[in-house]
Design an enzyme around this catalytic site. Structure first.
Site, PDB file in Angstrom:
ATOM      1  N   VAL A 129       3.448  -8.539  -1.377  1.00  0.00           N
ATOM      2  CA  VAL A 129       4.135  -8.631  -0.086  1.00  0.00           C
ATOM      3  C   VAL A 129       3.395  -7.746   0.919  1.00  0.00           C
ATOM      4  CG1 VAL A 129       6.305  -8.187   1.119  1.00  0.00           C
ATOM      5  CG2 VAL A 129       6.342  -8.947  -1.278  1.00  0.00           C
ATOM      6  N   SER A 145      -0.569   0.726  -1.752  1.00  0.00           N
ATOM      7  CA  SER A 145      -1.182   0.100  -0.575  1.00  0.00           C
ATOM      8  C   SER A 145      -0.535   0.574   0.724  1.00  0.00           C
ATOM      9  CB  SER A 145      -1.058  -1.421  -0.652  1.00  0.00           C
ATOM     10  OG  SER A 145      -1.534  -1.902  -1.871  1.00  0.00           O
ATOM     11  N   GLN A 148       5.663   6.394  -9.484  1.00  0.00           N
ATOM     12  CA  GLN A 148       4.697   7.146 -10.298  1.00  0.00           C
ATOM     13  C   GLN A 148       3.951   8.219  -9.496  1.00  0.00           C
ATOM     14  OE1 GLN A 148       1.909   4.209 -11.776  1.00  0.00           O
ATOM     15  NE2 GLN A 148       1.087   3.758  -9.757  1.00  0.00           N
ATOM     16  N   ASP A 184      16.871 -31.762  -5.352  1.00  0.00           N
ATOM     17  CA  ASP A 184      17.547 -33.048  -5.580  1.00  0.00           C
ATOM     18  C   ASP A 184      16.867 -33.713  -6.772  1.00  0.00           C
ATOM     19  OD1 ASP A 184      15.190 -33.737  -4.249  1.00  0.00           O
ATOM     20  OD2 ASP A 184      16.102 -35.438  -3.228  1.00  0.00           O
ATOM     21  N   VAL A 207       3.007  -5.572   4.448  1.00  0.00           N
ATOM     22  CA  VAL A 207       3.896  -4.789   5.315  1.00  0.00           C
ATOM     23  C   VAL A 207       4.596  -5.747   6.285  1.00  0.00           C
ATOM     24  CG1 VAL A 207       3.943  -3.110   7.187  1.00  0.00           C
ATOM     25  CG2 VAL A 207       2.544  -2.666   5.149  1.00  0.00           C
ATOM     26  N   THR A 208       3.840  -6.687   6.794  1.00  0.00           N
ATOM     27  CA  THR A 208       4.334  -7.658   7.776  1.00  0.00           C
ATOM     28  C   THR A 208       5.632  -8.345   7.331  1.00  0.00           C
ATOM     29  OG1 THR A 208       2.071  -8.067   8.489  1.00  0.00           O
ATOM     30  CG2 THR A 208       3.673  -9.784   8.982  1.00  0.00           C
ATOM     31  N   HIS A 235     -10.305  -4.404   0.059  1.00  0.00           N
ATOM     32  CA  HIS A 235     -10.513  -4.957   1.396  1.00  0.00           C
ATOM     33  C   HIS A 235     -10.982  -3.801   2.272  1.00  0.00           C
ATOM     34  CE1 HIS A 235      -9.342  -6.160   5.419  1.00  0.00           C
ATOM     35  NE2 HIS A 235      -8.265  -5.412   5.398  1.00  0.00           N
ATOM     36  N   GLU A 247      10.149 -47.621 -12.743  1.00  0.00           N
ATOM     37  CA  GLU A 247       9.264 -46.578 -13.246  1.00  0.00           C
ATOM     38  C   GLU A 247       9.196 -46.786 -14.736  1.00  0.00           C
ATOM     39  OE1 GLU A 247      10.517 -42.692 -11.940  1.00  0.00           O
ATOM     40  OE2 GLU A 247      10.492 -43.364  -9.863  1.00  0.00           O
ATOM     41  N   TYR A 268     -10.444  -7.921  12.245  1.00  0.00           N
ATOM     42  CA  TYR A 268      -9.288  -7.539  13.066  1.00  0.00           C
ATOM     43  C   TYR A 268      -9.437  -6.087  13.511  1.00  0.00           C
ATOM     44  CZ  TYR A 268      -7.266  -5.364   8.833  1.00  0.00           C
ATOM     45  OH  TYR A 268      -7.049  -4.582   7.732  1.00  0.00           O
TER      46      TYR A 268
END
Ligand code: FAD
Length: 829
Positions: A360, A42, A33, A552, A362-363, A222, A654, A260
């Site tokens: 997700v 981001s 877009q 399983d 960047v890392t 952030h 059960e 950081y």
């Protein structure tokens, strides 16, 4: 070949295009877009810090691959990763301990890292305040992703390979027909597609809404700020400034204060997670392609300086040289948070061909993109993605209020020291079994999973500790392993092994598969032959095409065309439902979740039959209901389905009924059982007892990365199964060629008899990290902690290994498994 449309040209969308191209797919269109040179998501302003290590093997592997890939994306001799290393510092004793645990993860997942003293921290990072730092963790392979540059180079290289890019083109709708996507709607037209992958980042919610899909992510702002030039850094000769490599010191984390840092030439960049959560609705941001530039983009909001004040104060403490600087520029940047912190990856359960890869970092971007490309092209990702699956969330977890509250909480806790069992405090009591009121009366300590309140132990059993025989007395635990634990667990285990206990099994997933196509569907999807006489339970595996374990299950044939599947996750339901839709075109089959409309009690222990005979006239003898048999019965007039099986390895059943009878069933069993010594017991005892018996938990002990032979569940495969099933061809190749698996899930016994571990710790052999723990518990039978661990196939029984726990090495031995009742004498009693 498949026609693919990727929505979004951020770091995820462009990596996906690249991963698909490199696998030979060519008909790919990326729709963005914003303007391509700076789409405005981001990625456009991500500072790009890549700290690889997390408790998750999957996420860590994604990060490692992302670094590898960024290092390989080159132009003019310059790649897209500045491998300056990463340093995490501790300023509190608790964090110092936590770093030891984290160092354990680096060994478990194969990353080179070192715990460093305060002095070494200062050598590595001379600007630190020497009075504050207690020590650190140094990871030389961490560093800075040049995300925006990588995105541009990926666009260039995929375009050269034939990928089409449309910029300033918002996707406004998704075309569908017959349960499949047909294409995307854009202004003035449509683009036909067989597969659509939404890589729309924090706009994912809006894209999901176009197909009626709730995407469990919350966009949050952030804070990120840059200082003015640091006088002592001005004029430094950084080797590669033109290519964005304007940092030389390691990326730095000060998690005790949610901070950081990285260098930007002679300026400092500061990221802060300590402020209030600032939720955003992407659709309210608006966007025109004209107004995107470095300072104006939809993902960049005004800086709220007052929120940053504590960060700035703390920063000047930790890095005194920054006292000579000011904040030059700050912004509140938006990206996605999720209820459990994981990304959202996978195919929509309600629409074939609609995929998402969102929330997700960047890392993890290239790792996630590779996984999606692998699943699309081969049906399996080499790294297990079950913890990222879009379909992992339960229905109750997909409401906006739930998503918003839990995702915001995730933001708040992002740098906190979290115990693996730590439950969220809110929202709670979302799902309770019909026994909940009784459990509360017994003083249940509840932990939450999938919205369910699950009793871990009952305070009512505390007095039993006074009667415990010496060889059942609980051993003392260290502070960390004593969290969310009670010595009462030992008493509950003792009662289960020596008398009888009832366990609330309601929260386990139960699906009904019915109709003329039911048998065909289950034969196709499972490894077992389920064409059995009605009244039979079968243990089976669900595999992917490459023979990896995707779950399983217990498949009970109740009637000719009616099966009940005891499964692990909501993802299993999504899988069965999707496959049923396909099968339906040939023969009708319905998959229905009955977990919440039913309830279930595990009644187990050597005296279980004494209890049941008090309350039923039906035959619960070995003849009347043999092991792995299932039948309808009446218990005190309550219609139940009784399954003769046991997770804890004892005689018993059960006992399942519909929700309205639940309370009466509980009361009936509880009252009848008292004279036989019955107690209610919780999941903590359950987990210890199941581990002693060698029962694996899907997702924790094994996943799609493992085949049934190495995971020790090959008994779920019937050699005689004549027809085809998913994964059969792959298994045949494996069983012929891999008589000796290179790795194995093994049982370890801790030699000192008391040092507990909790899971994910590295295992060392001859001083070298060779594997990692999956599950651990106290093994009451052998009076030692036991742990299951993935180890090299060459390490057989008797091998001496060491498990590292908070930096301490604990000696353990590989033992024969299961350690409890290997001949099933108790189960068959
Ligand atoms: P985006 O880059 O947002 O891309 C999605 C694209 O989809 C956008 O370009 C958007 O325009 C497009 N799109 C959306 N809707 C439509 C539509 N309807 N039609 C067409 N196109 C559409 N991560 C790290 O790993 N390390 C860090 O240090 C780090 N720091 C961060 C600091 C800040 C301040 C912020 C805000 C984020 C940070 N992140 C960091 C997170 C990281 O930036 C993101 O997680 C990542 O960039 C997301 O990439 P993406 O491709 O999924 O999303």
């Amino acid at each position: 070949t498949q026609r693919v449309v990727i929505i979004g040209a951020g770091i995820v969308g462009t990596n996906l295009a690249d991963e698909l191209v490199s696998r030979g797919w060519t008909d790919i269109t990326v729709v963005e877009q914003g303007p391509l040179h700076m789409p405005g998501g981001s990625t456009s302003h991500a500072p790009g810090l890549v700290f690889q290590t997390t408790p998750s093997k999957t996420m860590t592997s994604f990060a490692t691959y992302t670094i590898e890939k960024l290092l390989s994306i080159e132009k003019d001799g310059h790649n897209c990763f500045n491998q300056v290393g990463g340093l995490e510092v501790a300023t509190t004793p608790a964090r110092l301990e936590e770093l030891k645990r984290k160092h354990g993860y680096t060994s478990s997942w194969g990353i080179d890292a070192r715990l460093v003293s305060a002095e070494e921290c200062l050598q590595i990072y001379p600007h630190l305040n020497k009075d504050m730092v207690l020590g650190g963790l140094h990871i030389p392979s961490d560093g800075l992703a040049l995300a925006a540059r990588a995105t541009q180079l990926l666009i260039e290289r995929t375009r050269n390979a034939g990928v089409k890019y449309l910029q300033s083109t918002p996707v406004t709708g998704i075309g569908r027909a017959a349960g499949r996507v047909t294409g995307v709607t854009i202004p003035g037209g449509t683009i036909p597609a067989d597969i659509i992958v939404s890589c729309a980042g924090f706009w994912g919610v809006e894209l999901g809404a176009m197909v009626g899909l709730s995407i469990p992510l919350l966009p949050l702002a952030h804070q990120y700020a840059k200082t003015t030039a640091v006088p002592s850094l001005v004029g430094r000769d950084l080797n590669d400034q033109i290519n964005g490599k304007n940092a030389a010191l390691p990326i730095l984390r000060h998690q005790d204060q949610d901070l950081y840092y990285r260098e930007h030439g002679d300026q400092y960049g500061i990221g802060y997670y300590g402020h209030r959560p600032m939720p955003i609705k992407a659709s309210s941001l608006g966007l025109t392609s004209k107004n995107v530039d470095e300072m104006n983009m939809p993902s960049r909001l005004e800086f709220t300086a007052e929120d940053f004040d504590p960060a700035w104060r703390e920063t000047k403490q930790l890095l005194p040289m920054l006292r000579d600087t000011e904040i030059a520029d700050g912004f509140n940047g938006i990206f996605s948070f999720t209820p459990d912190g994981g990304p959202i990856v996978g195919q929509a359960p309600n629409l074939d061909g609609f995929w998402v890869a969102e929330a997700v970092w960047v890392t993890h971007s290239a790792g996630v993109a590779r996984a999606v490309a692998e699943v699309l092209t081969t049906g399996r990702s080499q790294i297990d993605i079950s913890e990222c699956e879009l379909s992992r969330f339960e229905e109750v977890q997909l409401s906006r209020p739930y998503i918003e509250e839990t995702s915001a909480q995730n933001f708040v806790e992002i740098y906190d020291i979290l115990h693996p069992l730590q439950p969220r405090e809110s929202p709670r009591q979302l799902r309770t079994s019909p026994f909940y009121a009784r459990e509360k009366e017994l003083g249940a300590f509840f932990l939450e999973l999938g919205g369910w309140e699950r009793p871990f132990w009952y305070e009512a059993n505390k007095e039993l500790l006074n009667y415990l025989p010496a060889n059942w007395k609980p051993v003392a635990r260290d502070g960390w392993s004593a969290h969310y634990y009670s010595p009462i667990v030992a008493a509950e285990a003792w009662k289960t092994r020596n008398a009888v206990a009832m366990f609330d099994m309601t929260s386990f997933h139960r699906f009904e598969v019915s109709g003329p196509g039911a048998l065909g569907l289950l034969q196709l999807l499972s490894t077992a032959d389920v064409n059995t006489t009605p009244g039979t339970i079968t243990y089976a595996l669900l595999l992917n095409d490459q023979g990896g374990i995707r779950s399983d299950v217990f498949i009970s044939r109740l009637e000719e065309n009616l099966f009940q599947v005891g499964a692990n996750t909501a993802t299993d339901l999504a899988y069965l439902t999707r496959e049923a839709r396909r099968q339906n075109q040939k023969q009708f089959v319905q998959v229905r979740e009955i977990t919440g409309s039913t309830c279930c009690i595990g009644l187990w222990g050597p005296r279980a039959r004494d209890v049941i005979n008090e309350i039923t006239t039906d035959d619960f003898s070995n003849k009347g209901l043999p092991y792995f048999g299932v039948k309808q019965a009446l218990i005190n007039g309550i219609p139940v389905t009784a399954f003769r099986k046991s997770y804890v390895g004892e005689l018993g059943w059960e006992i399942q009924t519909t929700a309205e009878y639940g309370l009466r069933l509980w009361d009936t069993i509880f009252q009848a059982g008292r004279i036989h010594g019955l107690i209610a017991a919780g999941r903590a005892a359950f987990n210890a007892l199941r581990l002693e018996k060698g029962y694996r938990i899907y997702g924790t002990d094994m996943n799609t990365e493992h085949n049934p032979y190495e995971a020790g569940v090959a008994h779920g495969i019937r050699a005689s199964k004549w027809d085809d099933y998913v994964g059969k061809a792959a298994l045949e190749r494996i069983s012929a060629s891999e008589q000796k698996p290179a790795r194995r899930l093994r049982c370890l016994a801790v030699i000192d008899g008391r040092s507990m571990v909790l899971g994910k710790e590295p295992v060392f052999y001859n001083g070298k990290a060779v594997g990692y723990v999956t599950s651990a518990a106290f093994g009451f039978t052998i009076r030692k902690p036991i742990a299951y661990a993935w180890l090299p196939g060459s390490l057989g029984e008797g091998a001496g290994v060491e498990i590292e726990y908070f930096g301490r090495r604990i000696k353990a031995t590989v033992v024969a498994e299961p350690v409890y009742d290997p001949d099933n004498k108790r189960l068959l009693a």
